[in-house]
Design a protein around this motif. Structure first.
Motif, PDB file in Angstrom:
ATOM      1  N   ALA A  75       5.167   3.770   2.036  1.00 28.58           N
ATOM      2  CA  ALA A  75       4.954   2.398   1.833  1.00 28.58           C
ATOM      3  C   ALA A  75       4.745   1.209   2.782  1.00 28.58           C
ATOM      4  CB  ALA A  75       5.939   1.853   0.846  1.00 28.58           C
ATOM      5  N   SER A  76       3.899   0.377   2.667  1.00 29.69           N
ATOM      6  CA  SER A  76       3.817  -0.613   3.782  1.00 29.69           C
ATOM      7  C   SER A  76       2.841  -2.018   3.073  1.00 29.69           C
ATOM      8  CB  SER A  76       2.782  -0.209   5.012  1.00 29.69           C
ATOM      9  OG  SER A  76       1.385   0.092   4.335  1.00 29.69           O
ATOM     10  N   GLY A  77       3.278  -2.881   3.931  1.00 29.48           N
ATOM     11  CA  GLY A  77       2.726  -4.115   3.543  1.00 29.48           C
ATOM     12  C   GLY A  77       3.502  -5.176   2.290  1.00 29.48           C
ATOM     13  N   ARG A  78       4.485  -4.507   1.827  1.00 27.64           N
ATOM     14  CA  ARG A  78       5.326  -5.315   1.045  1.00 27.64           C
ATOM     15  C   ARG A  78       6.858  -4.845   1.179  1.00 27.64           C
ATOM     16  NH1 ARG A  78       3.454  -8.189  -3.134  1.00 27.64           N
ATOM     17  NH2 ARG A  78       0.995  -8.165  -3.358  1.00 27.64           N
ATOM     18  N   GLN A  96       0.856  -0.977   0.053  1.00 28.23           N
ATOM     19  CA  GLN A  96      -0.031  -0.040   0.178  1.00 28.23           C
ATOM     20  C   GLN A  96       0.958   1.379   0.013  1.00 28.23           C
ATOM     21  OE1 GLN A  96      -2.757   0.147   3.277  1.00 28.23           O
ATOM     22  NE2 GLN A  96      -3.849   1.923   2.498  1.00 28.23           N
ATOM     23  N   LEU A  97       0.567   2.355  -0.846  1.00 25.25           N
ATOM     24  CA  LEU A  97       1.233   3.483  -0.837  1.00 25.25           C
ATOM     25  C   LEU A  97       0.356   4.583  -0.522  1.00 25.25           C
ATOM     26  CD1 LEU A  97       2.820   2.679  -4.397  1.00 25.25           C
ATOM     27  CD2 LEU A  97       3.817   2.371  -2.257  1.00 25.25           C
ATOM     28  N   GLN A  98       0.658   5.449   0.373  1.00 24.74           N
ATOM     29  CA  GLN A  98       0.004   6.338   1.112  1.00 24.74           C
ATOM     30  C   GLN A  98       0.694   7.674   0.923  1.00 24.74           C
ATOM     31  OE1 GLN A  98      -3.285   6.135   2.624  1.00 24.74           O
ATOM     32  NE2 GLN A  98      -3.303   8.252   2.643  1.00 24.74           N
ATOM     33  N   ALA A  99       0.156   8.668  -0.049  1.00 25.53           N
ATOM     34  CA  ALA A  99       0.461  10.012  -0.490  1.00 25.53           C
ATOM     35  C   ALA A  99       0.129  10.978   0.398  1.00 25.53           C
ATOM     36  CB  ALA A  99       0.305  10.149  -1.940  1.00 25.53           C
ATOM     37  N   ASP A 116      13.930   7.875   2.148  1.00 20.32           N
ATOM     38  CA  ASP A 116      14.639   7.840   3.591  1.00 20.32           C
ATOM     39  C   ASP A 116      15.310   6.499   3.891  1.00 20.32           C
ATOM     40  OD1 ASP A 116      11.855   6.734   5.697  1.00 20.32           O
ATOM     41  OD2 ASP A 116      12.915   5.830   4.393  1.00 20.32           O
ATOM     42  N   THR A 117      16.266   6.503   4.685  1.00 16.24           N
ATOM     43  CA  THR A 117      17.300   5.420   5.160  1.00 16.24           C
ATOM     44  C   THR A 117      16.396   4.047   5.177  1.00 16.24           C
ATOM     45  OG1 THR A 117      17.265   5.928   7.320  1.00 16.24           O
ATOM     46  CG2 THR A 117      19.014   6.775   6.152  1.00 16.24           C
ATOM     47  N   THR A 118      15.316   3.970   5.370  1.00 15.34           N
ATOM     48  CA  THR A 118      14.567   2.819   5.533  1.00 15.34           C
ATOM     49  C   THR A 118      14.217   2.316   4.205  1.00 15.34           C
ATOM     50  OG1 THR A 118      12.299   3.685   5.947  1.00 15.34           O
ATOM     51  CG2 THR A 118      13.709   3.354   7.659  1.00 15.34           C
ATOM     52  N   LYS A 119      14.100   3.446   3.296  1.00 16.38           N
ATOM     53  CA  LYS A 119      13.685   3.137   2.083  1.00 16.38           C
ATOM     54  C   LYS A 119      12.570   2.827   1.581  1.00 16.38           C
ATOM     55  CE  LYS A 119      18.385   1.113   1.109  1.00 16.38           C
ATOM     56  NZ  LYS A 119      18.810   0.589   2.494  1.00 16.38           N
ATOM     57  N   ILE A 120      11.562   3.145   2.702  1.00 14.12           N
ATOM     58  CA  ILE A 120      10.174   2.720   2.340  1.00 14.12           C
ATOM     59  C   ILE A 120       9.439   4.049   2.351  1.00 14.12           C
ATOM     60  CG2 ILE A 120      10.269   0.296   3.086  1.00 14.12           C
ATOM     61  CD1 ILE A 120       8.875   1.164   5.845  1.00 14.12           C
ATOM     62  N   ASP A 135       4.634   0.858 -12.910  1.00 16.47           N
ATOM     63  CA  ASP A 135       3.424   0.665 -12.972  1.00 16.47           C
ATOM     64  C   ASP A 135       3.117  -0.416 -12.218  1.00 16.47           C
ATOM     65  OD1 ASP A 135       1.314  -0.492 -15.569  1.00 16.47           O
ATOM     66  OD2 ASP A 135       1.018   1.143 -14.283  1.00 16.47           O
ATOM     67  N   ASP A 136       3.703  -0.862 -11.344  1.00 20.06           N
ATOM     68  CA  ASP A 136       3.374  -2.106 -10.533  1.00 20.06           C
ATOM     69  C   ASP A 136       2.372  -1.716  -9.573  1.00 20.06           C
ATOM     70  OD1 ASP A 136       6.312  -4.096 -10.128  1.00 20.06           O
ATOM     71  OD2 ASP A 136       4.905  -3.575 -11.949  1.00 20.06           O
ATOM     72  N   TYR A 137       2.373  -0.692  -8.495  1.00 18.35           N
ATOM     73  CA  TYR A 137       1.507  -0.238  -7.552  1.00 18.35           C
ATOM     74  C   TYR A 137       1.309   1.401  -7.712  1.00 18.35           C
ATOM     75  CZ  TYR A 137       2.350  -4.846  -5.915  1.00 18.35           C
ATOM     76  OH  TYR A 137       2.635  -6.191  -5.737  1.00 18.35           O
ATOM     77  N   TRP A 138       0.314   1.648  -7.123  1.00 21.32           N
ATOM     78  CA  TRP A 138      -0.250   3.191  -7.347  1.00 21.32           C
ATOM     79  C   TRP A 138      -0.686   3.580  -5.804  1.00 21.32           C
ATOM     80  CZ3 TRP A 138       1.374   6.273 -11.165  1.00 21.32           C
ATOM     81  CH2 TRP A 138       1.820   5.651 -12.187  1.00 21.32           C
ATOM     82  N   GLY A 139      -0.437   4.721  -5.528  1.00 21.65           N
ATOM     83  CA  GLY A 139      -1.007   5.498  -4.109  1.00 21.65           C
ATOM     84  C   GLY A 139      -2.323   6.156  -4.565  1.00 21.65           C
ATOM     85  N   GLN A 140      -3.128   6.740  -3.674  1.00 25.32           N
ATOM     86  CA  GLN A 140      -4.334   7.263  -4.081  1.00 25.32           C
ATOM     87  C   GLN A 140      -4.283   8.864  -4.589  1.00 25.32           C
ATOM     88  OE1 GLN A 140      -2.696   7.483  -1.116  1.00 25.32           O
ATOM     89  NE2 GLN A 140      -3.227   9.555  -0.178  1.00 25.32           N
TER      90      GLN A 140
END
Length: 119
Positions: free
Chosen positions: A22-25, A1-4, A71-75, A106-111
């Motif tokens: 980003a979360s969930g993957r 999931q991507l949250q903008a 960021d350093t966590t890369k997510i 193109d794999d995943y998109w936020g809202q």
């Protein structure tokens, strides 16, 4: 999931910073990027960054004004937007892709988050 987040209303010449969490993957291994879209127009590539921050691409229309980082966590990926212009007004979408870095992501998109620049 991507949250903008981070969109809003700003005057021309001003700045905004968008964030995409980003979360969930295992998004730390994904390239992440930003696109934007105005109603009635095609989606436009804005910027992208590789999974380890080693590659960055910025669209011609924003080059020299927008900067992408993660960021350093890369997510979490950020889009620093400076010297904003009315033509930057759009809904900004965060994207992630396991293999591609750039306009073909193109794999995943936020809202999406709305950015409005007033003249």
């Amino acid at each position: 999931q991507l949250q903008a987040s981070g969109g809003g209303l700003v005057q021309a010449g001003g700045s905004l910073r968008l964030s995409c969490a980003a979360s969930g993957r295992t998004f730390s291994l994904y390239a992440m990027g930003w696109f934007r879209q105005v109603p009635g127009k095609e989606r436009e590539f804005v910027a992208a960054i590789g999974w380890n921050g080693g590659r960055e691409y910025v669209g011609d229309s924003v080059k020299g004004r927008f900067t992408i980082s993660r960021d350093t966590t890369k997510i979490t990926v950020y889009l620093q937007m400076n010297s904003l212009k009315p033509e930057d007004t759009a809904v900004y979408y965060c994207a992630a892709d396991r293999l591609r870095v750039g306009p073909l992501m193109d794999d995943y998109w936020g809202q999406g988050t709305q950015v409005t620049v007033s003249s």
